[in-house]
Motif scaffolding. Structure first.
Motif, PDB file in Angstrom:
ATOM      1  N   ARG A   1     -10.157 -18.654  -9.697  1.00  0.00           N
ATOM      2  CA  ARG A   1      -9.996 -19.197  -8.249  1.00  0.00           C
ATOM      3  C   ARG A   1     -11.254 -20.290  -8.031  1.00  0.00           C
TER       4      ARG A   1
ATOM      5  N   GLY B   1       0.742  -9.156  -6.094  1.00  0.00           N
ATOM      6  CA  GLY B   1       1.711  -9.903  -5.770  1.00  0.00           C
ATOM      7  C   GLY B   1       2.553  -9.702  -4.580  1.00  0.00           C
ATOM      8  N   HIS B   2       3.748 -10.086  -4.386  1.00  0.00           N
ATOM      9  CA  HIS B   2       4.406  -9.992  -3.058  1.00  0.00           C
ATOM     10  C   HIS B   2       4.347  -8.291  -2.705  1.00  0.00           C
ATOM     11  N   ALA B   3       4.404  -8.132  -1.510  1.00  0.00           N
ATOM     12  CA  ALA B   3       4.322  -6.699  -1.223  1.00  0.00           C
ATOM     13  C   ALA B   3       5.401  -5.755  -1.466  1.00  0.00           C
ATOM     14  N   PRO B   4       5.295  -4.801  -2.762  1.00  0.00           N
ATOM     15  CA  PRO B   4       6.333  -3.941  -3.291  1.00  0.00           C
ATOM     16  C   PRO B   4       6.751  -2.704  -2.477  1.00  0.00           C
ATOM     17  N   ARG B   5       7.353  -3.151  -1.063  1.00  0.00           N
ATOM     18  CA  ARG B   5       7.216  -2.029  -0.127  1.00  0.00           C
ATOM     19  C   ARG B   5       8.113  -0.948  -0.603  1.00  0.00           C
ATOM     20  N   GLN B   6       8.985  -1.129  -1.604  1.00  0.00           N
ATOM     21  CA  GLN B   6      10.095  -0.126  -2.149  1.00  0.00           C
ATOM     22  C   GLN B   6       9.326   1.089  -2.636  1.00  0.00           C
TER      23      GLN B   6
ATOM     24  N   ASN C   1      11.433 -10.304  -1.361  1.00  0.00           N
ATOM     25  CA  ASN C   1      11.039  -9.377  -2.242  1.00  0.00           C
ATOM     26  C   ASN C   1      12.186  -8.886  -3.063  1.00  0.00           C
TER      27      ASN C   1
ATOM     28  N   ALA D   1      -6.410  -9.980 -10.287  1.00  0.00           N
ATOM     29  CA  ALA D   1      -5.190 -10.926 -10.295  1.00  0.00           C
ATOM     30  C   ALA D   1      -5.179 -12.047 -11.329  1.00  0.00           C
TER      31      ALA D   1
ATOM     32  N   HIS E   1       1.295 -13.038  -1.577  1.00  0.00           N
ATOM     33  CA  HIS E   1       2.364 -12.618  -0.370  1.00  0.00           C
ATOM     34  C   HIS E   1       2.949 -13.894   0.081  1.00  0.00           C
TER      35      HIS E   1
ATOM     36  N   ASP F   1       4.950 -10.636   9.051  1.00  0.00           N
ATOM     37  CA  ASP F   1       5.272  -9.313   8.546  1.00  0.00           C
ATOM     38  C   ASP F   1       4.067  -8.395   8.387  1.00  0.00           C
TER      39      ASP F   1
ATOM     40  N   TYR G   1       6.975 -15.941  -3.316  1.00  0.00           N
ATOM     41  CA  TYR G   1       5.953 -15.947  -4.347  1.00  0.00           C
ATOM     42  C   TYR G   1       7.050 -17.131  -5.323  1.00  0.00           C
TER      43      TYR G   1
ATOM     44  N   ALA H   1      13.785   2.677   0.005  1.00  0.00           N
ATOM     45  CA  ALA H   1      13.186   1.862   1.375  1.00  0.00           C
ATOM     46  C   ALA H   1      13.909   1.601   2.635  1.00  0.00           C
TER      47      ALA H   1
ATOM     48  N   TYR I   1      12.579   7.037  -7.886  1.00  0.00           N
ATOM     49  CA  TYR I   1      12.631   7.052  -6.359  1.00  0.00           C
ATOM     50  C   TYR I   1      13.065   8.245  -5.643  1.00  0.00           C
TER      51      TYR I   1
ATOM     52  N   TYR J   1      -0.465  -6.736  -0.697  1.00  0.00           N
ATOM     53  CA  TYR J   1      -1.219  -7.319  -1.877  1.00  0.00           C
ATOM     54  C   TYR J   1      -2.536  -6.539  -1.827  1.00  0.00           C
TER      55      TYR J   1
ATOM     56  N   CYS K   1       2.547  -7.255   5.952  1.00  0.00           N
ATOM     57  CA  CYS K   1       1.665  -7.372   4.777  1.00  0.00           C
ATOM     58  C   CYS K   1       1.108  -8.910   4.904  1.00  0.00           C
ATOM     59  N   ASN K   2       1.550  -9.704   5.895  1.00  0.00           N
ATOM     60  CA  ASN K   2       1.106 -10.978   5.994  1.00  0.00           C
ATOM     61  C   ASN K   2       0.061 -11.350   6.967  1.00  0.00           C
TER      62      ASN K   2
ATOM     63  N   SER L   1      11.608 -10.551   8.993  1.00  0.00           N
ATOM     64  CA  SER L   1      10.617 -10.460  10.179  1.00  0.00           C
ATOM     65  C   SER L   1      10.377 -11.940  10.790  1.00  0.00           C
ATOM     66  N   TYR L   2      10.898 -13.138  10.577  1.00  0.00           N
ATOM     67  CA  TYR L   2      10.813 -14.422  10.587  1.00  0.00           C
ATOM     68  C   TYR L   2      12.195 -15.132  11.346  1.00  0.00           C
TER      69      TYR L   2
ATOM     70  N   ASP M   1       2.854  -9.814 -13.925  1.00  0.00           N
ATOM     71  CA  ASP M   1       2.741 -10.825 -12.898  1.00  0.00           C
ATOM     72  C   ASP M   1       3.462 -10.357 -11.751  1.00  0.00           C
ATOM     73  N   ASN M   2       2.812 -10.820 -10.627  1.00  0.00           N
ATOM     74  CA  ASN M   2       3.508 -10.618  -9.191  1.00  0.00           C
ATOM     75  C   ASN M   2       4.135  -8.966  -9.179  1.00  0.00           C
ATOM     76  N   TRP M   3       3.104  -8.209  -9.515  1.00  0.00           N
ATOM     77  CA  TRP M   3       3.451  -6.671  -9.608  1.00  0.00           C
ATOM     78  C   TRP M   3       2.087  -5.940  -9.602  1.00  0.00           C
ATOM     79  N   VAL M   4       1.700  -5.536 -10.677  1.00  0.00           N
ATOM     80  CA  VAL M   4       0.135  -4.794 -10.680  1.00  0.00           C
ATOM     81  C   VAL M   4      -0.522  -4.970 -11.679  1.00  0.00           C
TER      82      VAL M   4
END
Lengths: 325, 325
Positions: A245, B217-222, A315, B241, A218, B312, A193, A308, A304, B193, B314-315, A165-166, B99-102
């Motif tokens: 935090r 974590g980072h968007a798991p778009r898959q 990612n 988190a 993110h 993007d 991340y 995607a 799946y 996120y 999710c950002n 995207s960048y 971590d970095n997931w859910v």
């Protein structure tokens, strides 16, 4: 067993995936099948080992950071090596944690009312803003792009076929990289991340490397080319991501008691041989990494239903593994 | 004051940004300047209020989740309303954190050796996989796309001008959305996120909604179109988190003692009037949100040397704010 469990297992049990030759590949099965020749040793001298104070349950907390190789961010990384060799961080703390943003450590350099600045060792260099980007060399004989990694050494840049995207997504020497899409012939490391960067004051200050942060959310790609990326956490990011935090201004802890003390930060090669961290990364110019990206972009394994059709640069983390002695 | 501090302040002190008319806009100043008419009330009936057991220091931990509006994921959301009204989650726990997931909660449905499945209330419905995607209606009179939000109500889809690595990025009714880029005329909610989704077994099971997870974590778009997104955390994501990561199989906690008990999960409108959460979101078809995206993609305020040139999906979280009574 639920999907999410399966997905996570695929991250921790490569053998399980490998055992099933008849099923479509997963990122984990591709990584597990990568030949030894595609794994590259990370020199202990390129690893920073941060020992945080034990947690409330008395468990040790070690965070291992890999520093970027030349030509990226070497001015700041030189300062970081000097600071680590001087034990400068010992007794400092993680003083700021912002959800979906960063965990930041050092002495606070006076910004944190609960800590005072700490004098820097001599020979800490100021690094120019121009160092945020790196020129790219075009290889006339093969049309590929390269970065110079030493006086007589260069590494090929592998451009990603997946949309970013960048910028133009790419990889070099085991690192995600962005390329100028406007023909500027420049490249820069990106904020994914776990990325570690150099906090700074307003321009033209670029920071010394004494105040560092790790991304715990993110990917904040808007920071690319605006702040120096110097490395990435390869083990123990959870010890930073789970810290409470901050509730003070800008997420700085409101009280000293909330800080997480840093016992020490050392370069891996300065530790006793048996304590030196050993890691490898999967070569990003090899067949296995290309296959890994393709599978990340189009999962066809049993869980799946709908691939995607793409994968963003952050990612698909470059596979890094600890090597047991 | 360091950049990272400034950046975080800009997230919490909109008034400060507004006060400086002469400086370039920031995401925060754009949001702060949005007229009241562009803010939309989130009905308390569309909010899930999760009360976790207090933390080690005795602090309460409340997580507020906004459920997606029609036509998205309504089958699962109907089940979730039934479960909340039955108090089904009361006494269950957060039993898995990766971590970095859910972070995942519920009764574990037997997958977690430390918990046993809990019978579901009657009239929990099975939802078909076809509900992962939603048909898009083309408005002949203006060429815009819409989704039907009720028998005689529709919402315009605002397509993003910014590139997405996975599909066509868009927004509708305050939510990020992906559109089929192959002309399929379908749309689906995305995993950013804080997104809340429905854990499931293997296809054709789509999950009931009893086992939920939040992305930390980072968007798991898959996961898009492969698992149901039902909402997003609008307050308190840090309480999930920061939980310790599970060390058991697939990140499930190895021991019952590590679980975080859930005291209760209720729909906002079932709480006493003075305890009902009040939130608003910034309309995603208005001028302010478009300006917010543009500024997110190209920061020109004093800290930034180089605008990113993109953002993007999710950002650029849709602005949501708590309304004090």
């Amino acid at each position: 067993m639920r999907f999410l469990s399966l997905a996570a297992i695929s991250l921790v049990l490569p053998a399980a995936a490998l055992a099933q030759d008849s099923v479509p590949p997963t990122p984990t099965s591709v990584i597990a099948a990568a030949p030894a020749a595609e794994w590259r040793t990370i020199p202990p001298a390129d690893l920073l080992v941060m020992e945080l104070a034990p947690d409330a349950a008395g468990r040790t907390r070690q965070v291992v950071i890999q520093l970027l190789p030349p030509p990226f961010s070497q001015g700041w990384i030189g300062n970081i090596r000097t600071l680590a060799q001087a034990g400068w961080w010992d007794g400092t703390s993680v003083y700021r944690v912002v959800d979906n943003w960063v965990a930041q450590w050092g002495a606070g350099e006076g910004e944190d009312p609960a800590t005072s600045a700490k004098p820097l060792p001599p020979d800490i260099m100021a690094v120019p803003e121009s160092a945020y980007i790196t020129p790219v060399e075009r290889g006339p004989e093969d049309g590929r792009d390269y970065v110079l990694t030493g006086p007589d050494r260069r590494e090929p840049i592998t451009v990603s076929r997946w949309i970013d995207s960048y910028a133009i997504g790419a990889h070099v020497a085991g690192w995600p990289l962005a390329l100028d899409s406007e023909g500027g012939g420049t490249a820069w490391p990106v904020h994914c991340y776990g990325a570690v960067g150099v906090a700074r004051d307003m321009s033209p200050d670029t920071g010394t490397g004494a105040e560092l942060y790790a991304v715990i959310g993110h990917a904040p790609r808007q920071l690319d080319r605006n702040i120096a990326v110097v490395g990435r956490v390869v083990e123990g990011i959870e010890h930073l991501a789970t810290l409470s935090r901050g509730t003070g201004e800008a997420g700085v802890y409101a009280t000293e008691a909330e800080h997480t003390p840093i016992l020490s930060i050392r370069l891996g090669d300065s530790l006793p041989a048996d304590a030196q961290p050993r890691f490898e990364y999967l070569a990003t110019d090899g067949a296995s990494f290309a296959a890994y990206l393709a599978v990340k972009a189009n999962r066809r394994d049993s869980f799946y239903l709908q691939p995607a059709g793409g994968v963003d640069l952050c990612n698909a983390p470059v596979p890094v593994r600890r090597v047991e002695m």
